[in-house]
Design a protein around this motif. Structure first.
Motif, PDB file in Angstrom:
ATOM      1  N   ILE A  30      -0.239   5.116  -1.282  1.00 29.48           N
ATOM      2  CA  ILE A  30      -0.394   6.180  -0.275  1.00 29.48           C
ATOM      3  C   ILE A  30       0.465   7.387  -0.650  1.00 29.48           C
ATOM      4  CG2 ILE A  30       0.281   6.753   2.124  1.00 29.48           C
ATOM      5  CD1 ILE A  30      -2.275   5.310   2.168  1.00 29.48           C
ATOM      6  N   LEU A  37      -0.924   9.467  -3.444  1.00 32.29           N
ATOM      7  CA  LEU A  37      -2.072  10.322  -3.081  1.00 32.29           C
ATOM      8  C   LEU A  37      -1.641  11.743  -2.718  1.00 32.29           C
ATOM      9  CD1 LEU A  37      -4.474   8.200  -0.826  1.00 32.29           C
ATOM     10  CD2 LEU A  37      -5.057   9.321  -2.956  1.00 32.29           C
ATOM     11  N   LEU A  49     -10.140  12.130   5.122  1.00 28.65           N
ATOM     12  CA  LEU A  49      -9.286  11.399   4.175  1.00 28.65           C
ATOM     13  C   LEU A  49      -9.813  11.478   2.745  1.00 28.65           C
ATOM     14  CD1 LEU A  49      -8.627   8.113   6.212  1.00 28.65           C
ATOM     15  CD2 LEU A  49      -7.410  10.281   6.333  1.00 28.65           C
ATOM     16  N   LYS A  50      -8.866  11.328   1.791  1.00 29.56           N
ATOM     17  CA  LYS A  50      -9.252  11.288   0.380  1.00 29.56           C
ATOM     18  C   LYS A  50      -9.705   9.877   0.000  1.00 29.56           C
ATOM     19  CE  LYS A  50      -6.069  14.728  -1.566  1.00 29.56           C
ATOM     20  NZ  LYS A  50      -4.772  14.823  -2.285  1.00 29.56           N
ATOM     21  N   ALA A  51      -8.906   8.869   0.428  1.00 32.65           N
ATOM     22  CA  ALA A  51      -9.179   7.487   0.019  1.00 32.65           C
ATOM     23  C   ALA A  51      -9.038   6.536   1.214  1.00 32.65           C
ATOM     24  CB  ALA A  51      -8.216   7.089  -1.090  1.00 32.65           C
ATOM     25  N   PRO A  52     -10.161   6.183   1.855  1.00 34.25           N
ATOM     26  CA  PRO A  52     -10.065   5.305   3.030  1.00 34.25           C
ATOM     27  C   PRO A  52      -9.843   3.828   2.674  1.00 34.25           C
ATOM     28  CG  PRO A  52     -12.348   5.886   2.631  1.00 34.25           C
ATOM     29  CD  PRO A  52     -11.548   6.609   1.603  1.00 34.25           C
ATOM     30  N   GLN A  53      -9.901   3.502   1.369  1.00 31.63           N
ATOM     31  CA  GLN A  53      -9.760   2.089   0.961  1.00 31.63           C
ATOM     32  C   GLN A  53      -8.428   1.475   1.392  1.00 31.63           C
ATOM     33  OE1 GLN A  53     -11.049   4.404  -1.032  1.00 31.63           O
ATOM     34  NE2 GLN A  53     -13.111   3.604  -1.322  1.00 31.63           N
ATOM     35  N   HIS A  54      -7.405   2.336   1.583  1.00 32.74           N
ATOM     36  CA  HIS A  54      -6.093   1.816   1.992  1.00 32.74           C
ATOM     37  C   HIS A  54      -6.135   1.200   3.391  1.00 32.74           C
ATOM     38  CE1 HIS A  54      -3.999   3.416  -1.444  1.00 32.74           C
ATOM     39  NE2 HIS A  54      -4.682   4.524  -1.299  1.00 32.74           N
ATOM     40  N   LEU A  55      -7.176   1.560   4.142  1.00 33.18           N
ATOM     41  CA  LEU A  55      -7.249   1.090   5.538  1.00 33.18           C
ATOM     42  C   LEU A  55      -7.940  -0.264   5.666  1.00 33.18           C
ATOM     43  CD1 LEU A  55      -8.325   4.499   7.088  1.00 33.18           C
ATOM     44  CD2 LEU A  55      -6.039   3.559   6.986  1.00 33.18           C
ATOM     45  N   ILE A  78      -2.956   3.736  11.798  1.00 32.48           N
ATOM     46  CA  ILE A  78      -3.785   2.532  12.010  1.00 32.48           C
ATOM     47  C   ILE A  78      -2.939   1.270  11.820  1.00 32.48           C
ATOM     48  CG2 ILE A  78      -5.733   1.209  11.033  1.00 32.48           C
ATOM     49  CD1 ILE A  78      -7.197   3.900  10.794  1.00 32.48           C
ATOM     50  N   SER A 105      -1.235  13.065   0.163  1.00 34.88           N
ATOM     51  CA  SER A 105      -2.121  13.616   1.195  1.00 34.88           C
ATOM     52  C   SER A 105      -1.540  13.264   2.560  1.00 34.88           C
ATOM     53  CB  SER A 105      -3.528  13.030   1.026  1.00 34.88           C
ATOM     54  OG  SER A 105      -4.244  13.136   2.227  1.00 34.88           O
ATOM     55  N   ILE A 154     -14.017   6.822   9.678  1.00 35.72           N
ATOM     56  CA  ILE A 154     -12.598   7.224   9.710  1.00 35.72           C
ATOM     57  C   ILE A 154     -12.344   8.308   8.666  1.00 35.72           C
ATOM     58  CG2 ILE A 154     -10.220   6.410   9.346  1.00 35.72           C
ATOM     59  CD1 ILE A 154     -11.072   3.712  10.478  1.00 35.72           C
ATOM     60  N   ARG A 185      -2.820  13.713   5.480  1.00 35.30           N
ATOM     61  CA  ARG A 185      -3.832  13.097   6.346  1.00 35.30           C
ATOM     62  C   ARG A 185      -3.973  11.601   6.057  1.00 35.30           C
ATOM     63  NH1 ARG A 185      -8.107  16.490   8.429  1.00 35.30           N
ATOM     64  NH2 ARG A 185      -7.536  18.663   8.251  1.00 35.30           N
ATOM     65  N   ASP A 186      -4.041  11.269   4.758  1.00 31.83           N
ATOM     66  CA  ASP A 186      -4.176   9.856   4.373  1.00 31.83           C
ATOM     67  C   ASP A 186      -2.964   9.054   4.832  1.00 31.83           C
ATOM     68  OD1 ASP A 186      -6.141  11.218   2.482  1.00 31.83           O
ATOM     69  OD2 ASP A 186      -6.511   9.094   2.092  1.00 31.83           O
ATOM     70  N   LYS A 227       0.795  -1.232   0.000  1.00 34.27           N
ATOM     71  CA  LYS A 227       0.000   0.000   0.000  1.00 34.27           C
ATOM     72  C   LYS A 227       0.829   1.284   0.000  1.00 34.27           C
ATOM     73  CE  LYS A 227      -4.114  -1.737  -0.130  1.00 34.27           C
ATOM     74  NZ  LYS A 227      -5.028  -1.413  -1.217  1.00 34.27           N
ATOM     75  N   ALA A 284      -3.051   8.694   8.645  1.00 38.57           N
ATOM     76  CA  ALA A 284      -4.106   7.759   9.063  1.00 38.57           C
ATOM     77  C   ALA A 284      -3.690   6.315   8.765  1.00 38.57           C
ATOM     78  CB  ALA A 284      -5.412   8.082   8.349  1.00 38.57           C
ATOM     79  N   PHE A 285      -3.127   6.098   7.574  1.00 37.98           N
ATOM     80  CA  PHE A 285      -2.744   4.727   7.205  1.00 37.98           C
ATOM     81  C   PHE A 285      -1.645   4.199   8.127  1.00 37.98           C
ATOM     82  CE2 PHE A 285       0.129   1.834   4.932  1.00 37.98           C
ATOM     83  CZ  PHE A 285      -0.742   0.779   4.715  1.00 37.98           C
TER      84      PHE A 285
END
Lengths: 69, 365
Positions: A22, A25, B299-305, A37, A27, B293, A29-30, A18, A33-34
């Motif tokens: 990522i 992107l 977030l732009k793309a939560p699919q990564h989670l 988590i 981003s 989330i 924030r993304d 991933k 967050a990734f």
């Protein structure tokens, strides 16, 4: 079978799988967050592997409800 | 041509129906029979009424916040940061719920159907299906629901019709012997296990508002009727003692089917209904968590989670469903009160705060 170890290997695989997406992107924030988590999941998996009994969410729920009542 | 982002009211109805009966169909009769005894079916009716009242409250909230989903409503009602904290609490609730559902499934499959298979392997297989579903999105899940729904209905009809010859009406007598107290208590406790608030994440996706509201109510009503029939049949066929003492009374009920020694051992019917609705329920929770989330962290793309979350669900499942005694103790003592906060208390607060805000705004203008 050591399921926790299997999950740790899977998480490592997910990290490599991933990360390019990522970064693409662009981003913050993304990304935060990734990795946040992902790190949380690794810690929780390690805690499960170590058989830590503090990791039981239903016990947390019980404690919260006892506090509230 | 259907929209790629929206869902039809019919699809929303099916998802609500699946969420209502998913997992509850197997375990609800035992819990109700424990408290309400012979009146468990009245308690189930009571639970249905409470659920309908809750859905009406959710619909009032949705009307006050048109086009917003659950997590956006929190921020609109409580303000940005308090709203985010409330959303995080809901995410915690949904996470534990997903883990417990997965644990429940693993326990049932490994204790009743596949005792030789490790519980972890069963859970991983089911989680893979949920991961694929979460990756595809809610529109695909809604369309899949349309394909599964006729089968769920057909199998449920077979189950009910084949059980009718074994009904023993004396099993539900005497009626209301212990008064209405235990009936209301059991009904209220049971209503806290349907978690219909999850559908508030998807309600804004329904293309026609009025039809969506009707679908929400009808899904809750018909799902509740299915549960009511299962509870009623459990008592009428198995009797109060067996219903109360079985871990999965509905499964024991399905095992009793015997039509002329030809049609028997058809408990697979119940397992199929349960697994199909379980899949809908866990997928909805998964998608709701992703949406939550995404909203909280912008977030732009939560699919990564999806993959890290899947592992988190597994770990939670292993640490929530430790054994039946532990889970039943928590469910019997604290889970109802804990769910009450998320299913009723916070929604009531949202409703009151939004109304007050609107009143103050009107006065000022």
């Amino acid at each position: 079978m050591n399921w926790s170890l299997l999950l740790l290997f899977f998480l490592l695989f997910v990290l490599f799988l991933k990360t390019p997406g990522i970064l693409r992107l662009r981003s913050a924030r993304d990304t935060a967050a990734f990795y946040g988590i992902w790190a949380l999941t690794v810690i929780v998996t390690l805690a499960d592997k170590a058989d830590l009994s503090q990791l039981r969410p239903l016990d947390w729920v019980r404690s919260i409800m006892e506090l509230l009542s | 041509m259907k929209s790629r982002t929206g869902i039809a009211a019919r699809q929303f109805y099916i998802m609500t129906f699946g969420l209502t009966i998913g997992t509850s169909i197997l375990v609800i009769p035992s819990g109700l029979a424990h408290t309400a005894r012979e009146d468990a079916w009245i308690a189930s009716l009571c639970s249905l009424m409470i659920n309908l009242v809750m859905v009406v409250l959710y619909l009032f909230i949705a009307r006050l916040h048109p086009g917003r989903h659950l997590f956006e409503i929190h921020e609109a009602a409580f303000g940005k940061w308090p709203g985010k904290i409330i959303s995080l609490l809901y995410l915690f609730y949904f996470l534990i719920l997903t883990g417990t559902l997965l644990g429940d499934l693993g326990f049932f499959m490994s204790s009743e159907i596949m005792p030789e298979t490790p519980i972890e392997a069963i859970q991983i297989v089911f989680l893979v299906a949920a991961v694929i579903s979460a990756g595809m999105g809610v529109v695909v899940l809604a369309r899949l629901g349309e394909l599964l729904f006729p089968w769920v209905l057909f199998l449920f009809l077979i189950l009910v019709l084949t059980l009718i010859p074994q009904i023993e009406w004396n099993h539900i007598k005497p009626v209301l012997e212990g008064g209405t107290g235990p009936v209301f208590q059991a009904g209220f406790q049971s209503a806290m296990f349907q978690e219909l608030i999850v559908m508030m994440t998807f309600l804004p996706l329904v293309q026609k508002r009025k039809s969506g509201e009707k679908a929400f109510l009808w899904g809750t009503l018909t799902g509740g009727i299915v549960l009511l029939l299962i509870v009623l049949l459990s008592i009428l066929v198995l009797g109060i003692e067996q219903t109360e003492n079985s871990t999965f009374p509905a499964y024991a009920l399905a095992k009793t089917i015997n039509i002329g020694n030809i049609l028997q051992r058809v408990e697979g019917i119940l397992i199929t209904i349960w697994i199909l609705t379980f899949f809908i329920k866990i997928s909805l929770l998964y998608l709701s968590i992703l949406k939550g989330i995404q909203t909280v962290f912008g977030l732009k793309a939560p699919q990564h989670l999806i993959y890290p979350l899947a592992v988190l669900f597994l770990i939670i499942a292993w640490n929530t469903y430790i054994n039946t005694v532990y889970v039943n103790d928590i469910i019997g003592t604290v889970w109802g009160k804990f769910s009450f906060i998320f299913l009723l208390l916070i929604p009531i607060m949202i409703y009151v705060i939004t109304l007050l805000k609107k009143m103050i705004f009107r006065k000022n203008t």
